[in-house]
Design an enzyme around this catalytic site. Structure first.
Site, short mmCIF file in Angstrom:
data_model
loop_
_atom_site.label_atom_id
_atom_site.label_comp_id
_atom_site.label_asym_id
_atom_site.label_seq_id
_atom_site.Cartn_x
_atom_site.Cartn_y
_atom_site.Cartn_z
N GLY A 71 30.41 41.81 43.81
CA GLY A 71 31.46 42.05 42.83
C GLY A 71 31.23 41.31 41.52
N THR A 72 30.78 40.08 41.61
CA THR A 72 30.58 39.28 40.40
C THR A 72 29.52 39.91 39.51
OG1 THR A 72 31.24 37.29 41.58
CG2 THR A 72 29.97 36.98 39.55
N ASN A 151 43.71 39.95 43.46
CA ASN A 151 43.26 39.30 44.69
C ASN A 151 44.21 38.21 45.18
OD1 ASN A 151 41.91 38.51 42.09
ND2 ASN A 151 41.52 36.65 43.28
N GLN A 179 39.15 44.41 45.52
CA GLN A 179 40.18 44.20 46.55
C GLN A 179 40.68 45.51 47.15
OE1 GLN A 179 41.63 41.56 48.12
NE2 GLN A 179 40.19 40.18 47.11
N SER A 199 32.54 45.43 46.30
CA SER A 199 31.74 44.43 47.00
C SER A 199 31.88 44.59 48.51
CB SER A 199 32.22 43.03 46.59
OG SER A 199 31.49 42.05 47.28
N ALA A 200 30.74 44.65 49.22
CA ALA A 200 30.75 44.99 50.65
C ALA A 200 31.48 43.97 51.53
CB ALA A 200 29.31 45.16 51.15
N HIS A 201 31.39 42.68 51.19
CA HIS A 201 31.97 41.69 52.12
C HIS A 201 33.49 41.70 52.13
CE1 HIS A 201 33.22 38.14 49.53
NE2 HIS A 201 32.43 38.75 48.67
N THR A 237 13.81 44.15 43.97
CA THR A 237 13.56 44.88 45.22
C THR A 237 14.88 45.20 45.91
OG1 THR A 237 11.47 43.75 45.45
CG2 THR A 237 12.38 44.74 47.45
N CYS A 325 38.09 30.84 44.79
CA CYS A 325 37.15 30.39 43.76
C CYS A 325 37.69 29.21 42.99
CB CYS A 325 36.88 31.53 42.78
SG CYS A 325 36.64 33.09 43.60
C1 LIG Z 1 35.95 38.72 45.70
C2 LIG Z 1 36.23 39.29 44.35
C3 LIG Z 1 35.25 39.35 43.37
C4 LIG Z 1 33.87 38.76 43.55
O1 LIG Z 1 33.09 39.52 44.43
P1 LIG Z 1 31.75 38.86 45.06
O2 LIG Z 1 31.12 39.96 45.80
O3 LIG Z 1 32.23 37.75 45.95
O4 LIG Z 1 30.94 38.36 43.92
C5 LIG Z 1 35.57 39.95 42.16
N1 LIG Z 1 36.79 40.47 41.94
C6 LIG Z 1 37.77 40.41 42.86
C7 LIG Z 1 39.10 41.01 42.56
C8 LIG Z 1 37.53 39.82 44.10
O5 LIG Z 1 38.50 39.77 45.01
#
Ligand SMILES: *Cc1c(COP(=O)(O)O)cnc(C)c1O
Length: 387
Positions: A71-72, A151, A179, A199-201, A237, A325
């Protein structure tokens, strides 16, 4: 000890099915997706199939997806990349006061480079009004960035309304959908976005992999320079196992999103309804209805969020205050201050975020122990004296 994880907004565990789908790409199918030989071709096919899966989920085309490290990176790429590509046209960016740091920090970086950024205020529920954004648009506005859902407090923003506005004025529009992706419907046409980060996690995939949706024709300056991966838009890669995991995770979400969201929403609403009568002077933060199905955020007056977290942790419950964060800093959350909370209330916030493995019993347990914790901490609090 009973371990209860209620911090899914910070990160979610990887689904075991996702890990199973990823595993071959660490071993027999380890090839570099840019290689000509069969190892490379196997990896390339997996990357392209994954791209197709994600594109379908978002209502996009495969060539509009760029895989990133999360996400970042997607937010940095979208904001800095689109601003640099439009430098000749203008220097003004509009965003909101409650964005994630992965949006506000690239904006601050651009301010240092001479761009001007307007941070639009929110109402007491944390919602931006499209009217307020409209008022800030000038001939120099080149980008609007508004998160899909917050978030910390879970408030869902009027993204499609702002998207239509941006389109009418020919302004590039980005949303941070980290989110929401995998939790509520995310469709790039319904949202009228040009750029979308995920973001996958945050949806039961692996950490360190994400994507940026880039609408066809959207100009974007390259961020990572090197090889010509991702059609020259993002060098490095391919993280084949990660990309396969992301796609598998989104496929699981596609199949289960509705019942999962309904289940979590019922537990969330139970917390919102049952917690305040158990603890005096507890307030819900965020919008009463326009909120993420898995988010409940409370301010518990007279006590510090950190103390609540430590007490909960001793009983095996993992939750959050503010955002993960910023939890190492003592500054109160910018989001809670933006919705008008006093420093005191902002410091006493507790974010409960639910997910795929949250059980009814977990919420029962939280409701059972939290009133006692609040009572004990208040008894020790100088702020509570004489109440
Ligand atoms: C977690 C989050 C991010 C960051 O994503 P990462 O994959 O951890 O870098 C960015 N924006 C929001 C709203 C998030 O909740």
């Amino acid at each position: 000890m009973n371990k209860v994880y209620l911090d899914y907004a910070a990160t979610a565990p990887c689904d075991p099915e996702v890990l199973k789908a990823m595993t071959p790409y660490f071993f027999d199918k380890f090839g570099n997706a840019s290689s000509i030989h069969s190892f490379g071709q196997d990896a390339k096919k997996a990357v392209e199939d994954s791209r197709q899966t994600l594109a379908e989920f978002l209502g996009a085309r495969a060539d509009e997806i760029v895989f990133t490290s999360g996400g970042t990176e997607s937010n940095n790429f979208a904001i800095i990349g689109s601003a640099l590509a439009r430098k000749a046209k203008g220097d003004h960016i509009i965003t909101s006061v409650i964005e994630h740091h992965a949006v506000t920090e690239p904006c601050k970086f651009l301010e240092k480079q001479g761009f001007k950024v307007t941070y639009v205020k929110v109402d007491k529920y944390g919602r931006v009004s499209a009217e307020d954004i409209k008022k800030e648009i000038t001939d120099k506005t080149i980008l609007i960035s508004l998160m899909h859902a917050n978030n910390e407090i879970g408030t869902i923003q009027p993204v499609s309304e702002v998207g239509r506005l941006a389109r009418e004025r020919g302004i590039c529009f980005h949303t941070d959908a980290v989110q929401t992706t995998g939790h509520i419907p995310v469709n790039v046409d319904n949202l009228s976005v040009d750029l979308l980060s995920l973001s996958a996690h945050k949806f039961y995939g692996p950490k360190g992999v994400g994507a940026l949706y880039v609408r066809k024709g959207t100009r974007l300056e390259t961020f990572l320079h090197g090889g010509d991966q991702e059609n020259g838009r993002r060098a490095s890669t391919h993280n084949t196992p990660g990309i396969v995991g992301l796609a598998y995770a989104i496929e699981l979400c596609r199949k289960n999103m509705k019942p999962e969201a309904e289940f979590q929403m019922a537990l969330r609403d139970r917390l919102i309804k049952e917690l305040p009568p158990l603890i005096p002077e507890v307030y819900l933060n965020g919008h009463p209805t326009e909120r993420l199905p898995n988010n409940a955020n409370f301010s518990i007056k007279y006590i510090e969020g950190e103390s609540i977290l430590l007490s909960l942790d001793m009983l095996g419950i993992a939750a959050s205050t503010g955002s993960a964060c910023t939890s190492s800093s003592l500054e109160p959350s910018h989001v809670l201050l933006a919705i008008g909370l006093t420093h005191e209330l902002a410091h006493g916030s507790l974010r409960i975020s639910l997910g795929r493995w949250t059980k009814k019993e977990d919420i029962d347990y939280l409701l059972e122990v939290l009133p006692g914790i609040a009572k004990k901490l208040r008894a020790m609090s100088p702020l509570y004296e004489g109440k």
